[in-house]
Enzyme design. Structure first.
Site, PDB file in Angstrom:
ATOM      1  CB  THR A 112      -0.978  -0.013   1.189  1.00  0.00           C
ATOM      2  OG1 THR A 112      -1.815  -1.174   1.079  1.00  0.00           O
ATOM      3  CG2 THR A 112      -1.855   1.225   1.216  1.00  0.00           C
ATOM      4  CD  GLU A 135       2.338  11.476  -1.589  1.00  0.00           C
ATOM      5  OE1 GLU A 135       2.657  12.686  -1.592  1.00  0.00           O
ATOM      6  OE2 GLU A 135       2.542  10.716  -0.632  1.00  0.00           O
ATOM      7  CG  HIS A 163      -3.975  -1.433  -1.805  1.00  0.00           C
ATOM      8  ND1 HIS A 163      -2.680  -1.594  -1.373  1.00  0.00           N
ATOM      9  CD2 HIS A 163      -4.050  -2.089  -2.992  1.00  0.00           C
ATOM     10  CE1 HIS A 163      -2.004  -2.326  -2.257  1.00  0.00           C
ATOM     11  NE2 HIS A 163      -2.831  -2.636  -3.238  1.00  0.00           N
TER      12      HIS A 163
END
Length: 128
Positions: free
Chosen positions: A36, A44, A70
């Site tokens: 994750t 990002e 996720h």
């Protein structure tokens, strides 16, 4: 200085799941599947890249918020594709929709917030 980013700016990045990006390697779990934290880092980076060419020299963006799910595990060796699309800009605040898929479908989605910063002032504040 006001910086206006083109609406719906987007970017796509792909990477293959390596041992270094597994939950076992990064310490977020014990399994050798895409971690994750690795998925969030990819989201990002993709968001940053979506607007990086529109940010003037001396400025940059920093991530401040991530709200993602996720959804599914991705094994070693499988490709992950991430797309980030700028949805809103409010002054220096940028909000992105992020979606990650592997070769079998959706693995993660959510929102990511970044702020446009003046690099010099940002580093001066950190030093204080």
């Amino acid at each position: 200085m006001e910086i206006n980013i083109k609406g719906n700016s987007s970017f796509v990045l792909e990477e293959t799941v390596k041992y270094e990006t597994t939950a076992k390697a990064v310490g977020s779990g014990l399994m050798e599947v895409f971690a994750t934290p690795a998925m969030i880092a990819l989201m990002e980076k993709t968001s940053m890249m979506a607007v990086s060419e529109q940010i003037p020299e001396g400025f940059n963006t920093v991530g401040t918020r991530v709200e993602v799910d996720h959804i599914k595990a991705t094994p070693l060796g499988m490709k992950v594709r991430c797309e980030a699309t700028l949805k809103t800009q409010d002054g220096r605040k940028l909000e992105f929709e992020v979606v990650a898929q592997d070769e079998s479908g959706l693995i993660g989605k959510g929102l990511h917030t970044r702020f446009i910063i003046n690099e010099e002032r940002f580093m001066q504040k950190i030093a204080q």
